[in-house]
Design an enzyme around this catalytic site. Sequence first.
Site, PDB file in Angstrom:
ATOM      1  N   GLY A   9      18.112  20.252   4.425  1.00 21.68           N
ATOM      2  CA  GLY A   9      16.608  20.763   4.394  1.00 21.68           C
ATOM      3  C   GLY A   9      15.842  19.874   5.189  1.00 21.68           C
ATOM      4  O   GLY A   9      16.110  18.838   5.797  1.00 21.68           O
ATOM      5  N   VAL A  11      13.715  17.403   3.902  1.00 21.03           N
ATOM      6  CA  VAL A  11      13.781  15.872   3.483  1.00 21.03           C
ATOM      7  C   VAL A  11      15.165  15.430   3.861  1.00 21.03           C
ATOM      8  O   VAL A  11      14.926  14.369   4.524  1.00 21.03           O
ATOM      9  CB  VAL A  11      13.681  15.950   2.020  1.00 21.03           C
ATOM     10  CG1 VAL A  11      13.776  14.329   1.514  1.00 21.03           C
ATOM     11  CG2 VAL A  11      12.582  16.491   1.437  1.00 21.03           C
ATOM     12  N   ARG A  88       7.867  18.484 -11.183  1.00 23.20           N
ATOM     13  CA  ARG A  88       8.989  17.837 -11.251  1.00 23.20           C
ATOM     14  C   ARG A  88       9.872  18.365 -12.208  1.00 23.20           C
ATOM     15  O   ARG A  88      11.302  18.543 -12.248  1.00 23.20           O
ATOM     16  CB  ARG A  88       8.931  16.431 -10.868  1.00 23.20           C
ATOM     17  CG  ARG A  88       8.285  16.178  -9.507  1.00 23.20           C
ATOM     18  CD  ARG A  88       8.588  14.624  -9.470  1.00 23.20           C
ATOM     19  NE  ARG A  88       7.741  14.208  -7.968  1.00 23.20           N
ATOM     20  CZ  ARG A  88       6.679  13.859  -7.644  1.00 23.20           C
ATOM     21  NH1 ARG A  88       5.968  13.841  -8.923  1.00 23.20           N
ATOM     22  NH2 ARG A  88       6.284  13.727  -6.528  1.00 23.20           N
ATOM     23  N   ASP A 148       6.041   6.459  -3.573  1.00 21.08           N
ATOM     24  CA  ASP A 148       4.806   6.275  -4.277  1.00 21.08           C
ATOM     25  C   ASP A 148       3.965   5.144  -3.779  1.00 21.08           C
ATOM     26  O   ASP A 148       2.844   5.233  -3.749  1.00 21.08           O
ATOM     27  CB  ASP A 148       5.052   6.222  -5.821  1.00 21.08           C
ATOM     28  CG  ASP A 148       5.497   7.511  -6.209  1.00 21.08           C
ATOM     29  OD1 ASP A 148       5.637   8.661  -5.556  1.00 21.08           O
ATOM     30  OD2 ASP A 148       6.431   7.503  -7.188  1.00 21.08           O
ATOM     31  N   ARG A 151       2.351   5.959  -0.438  1.00 23.02           N
ATOM     32  CA  ARG A 151       1.039   6.687  -0.675  1.00 23.02           C
ATOM     33  C   ARG A 151       0.071   5.904  -1.166  1.00 23.02           C
ATOM     34  O   ARG A 151      -1.271   6.186  -0.891  1.00 23.02           O
ATOM     35  CB  ARG A 151       1.543   7.854  -1.692  1.00 23.02           C
ATOM     36  CG  ARG A 151       2.326   9.062  -0.946  1.00 23.02           C
ATOM     37  CD  ARG A 151       2.943   9.983  -1.843  1.00 23.02           C
ATOM     38  NE  ARG A 151       3.746  11.022  -1.106  1.00 23.02           N
ATOM     39  CZ  ARG A 151       4.535  11.927  -1.579  1.00 23.02           C
ATOM     40  NH1 ARG A 151       4.813  12.064  -3.009  1.00 23.02           N
ATOM     41  NH2 ARG A 151       5.101  12.969  -0.949  1.00 23.02           N
ATOM     42  N   HIS A 175       8.504   8.500 -11.602  1.00 22.93           N
ATOM     43  CA  HIS A 175       8.018   9.226 -10.196  1.00 22.93           C
ATOM     44  C   HIS A 175       7.721  10.643 -10.761  1.00 22.93           C
ATOM     45  O   HIS A 175       8.322  11.613 -10.568  1.00 22.93           O
ATOM     46  CB  HIS A 175       9.354   9.415  -9.547  1.00 22.93           C
ATOM     47  CG  HIS A 175       8.939  10.014  -8.134  1.00 22.93           C
ATOM     48  ND1 HIS A 175       8.240   9.730  -7.304  1.00 22.93           N
ATOM     49  CD2 HIS A 175       9.699  11.348  -7.505  1.00 22.93           C
ATOM     50  CE1 HIS A 175       8.198  10.401  -6.019  1.00 22.93           C
ATOM     51  NE2 HIS A 175       9.034  11.376  -6.235  1.00 22.93           N
TER      52      HIS A 175
END
Length: 308
Positions: A9, A11, A88, A148, A151, A175
Amino acid sequence: MKVTVVGAGAVGASCAEYIAMKDFAAEVVLVDIKEGFAEGKAMDLMQTASLNGFDTKITGTTGDYSKTAGSKVAVITSGIPRKPGMTREELIGINAGIVKEVTQNLVKHSPDVIIIVVSNPMDTMAYLVHKTSGLPKERIIGMGGALDSARFKYRLAEALESPISDVDGMVIAAHSDTGMLPLFSKATRNGVPVSEFLSDEQKANVIEETKIGGATLTKLLGTSAWYAPGAAVSVMVQSILCDQKKMIPCSLMLDGEYGESDICLGVPAIIGKDGVEKIVNITLTEEEKAKFAEAAKAVRDVNGDLKF
């Protein structure tokens, strides 16, 4: 060296693309259950090779794990993506079965493989791989902290109005939107603590925007992000294949480190040719210690829903 990416996909394809473009792997194998999908993604990516100047061979297969034999590193991205409004943790029921089956197939054909887990809820999926694969713990790595932290640095640079290359920072713990722990006490701009530049209000905003970074993108895109996750994976794979020994925050099985055991949580580690070479113990503030413990409790609660 061969790298396998399970799940073709957005990712998974992004992982394959970044790994190939950096040209450090001999071959990348994409695996998917959808007929022809991985083969098509691989062909499309290979048609960029002459344009982007890489020689990495990219192949695809529909569920034939014999094509992955001899992989040094395998990346598990398979599972359903997070939908808007979905946490998640809500993914666990579906993705646990997928990750367990994928892991068994990978280990069968590549018994010396190093596995990088991307599928969510990532800390719990990494824990599942530890409990079901039979691999030594240094060869199972959860990809969360690298993404993370990227970001976090993006939000820091935004608040500082600085080039992102000026900024350094790290995110540890879970996460998840609530369990993420941006280490503001360690964040710097060219070695100077960012607290000397930012107000308390700005600090709070940076931390909050970092923690909801994935959810923000899911809301905007209608599905999970893929560029930054793919880039984060490629950094980890390169550190392994090229034995770079980079310090990268990853979700690892803890055995007393940071006061926790029998749990996968994000901590800084040296990543090299054998996988996890060393977990790095850093000094946390009392507030950070408390938040780390809170994150651990939340992850344990989710782990309790696993059925091995």
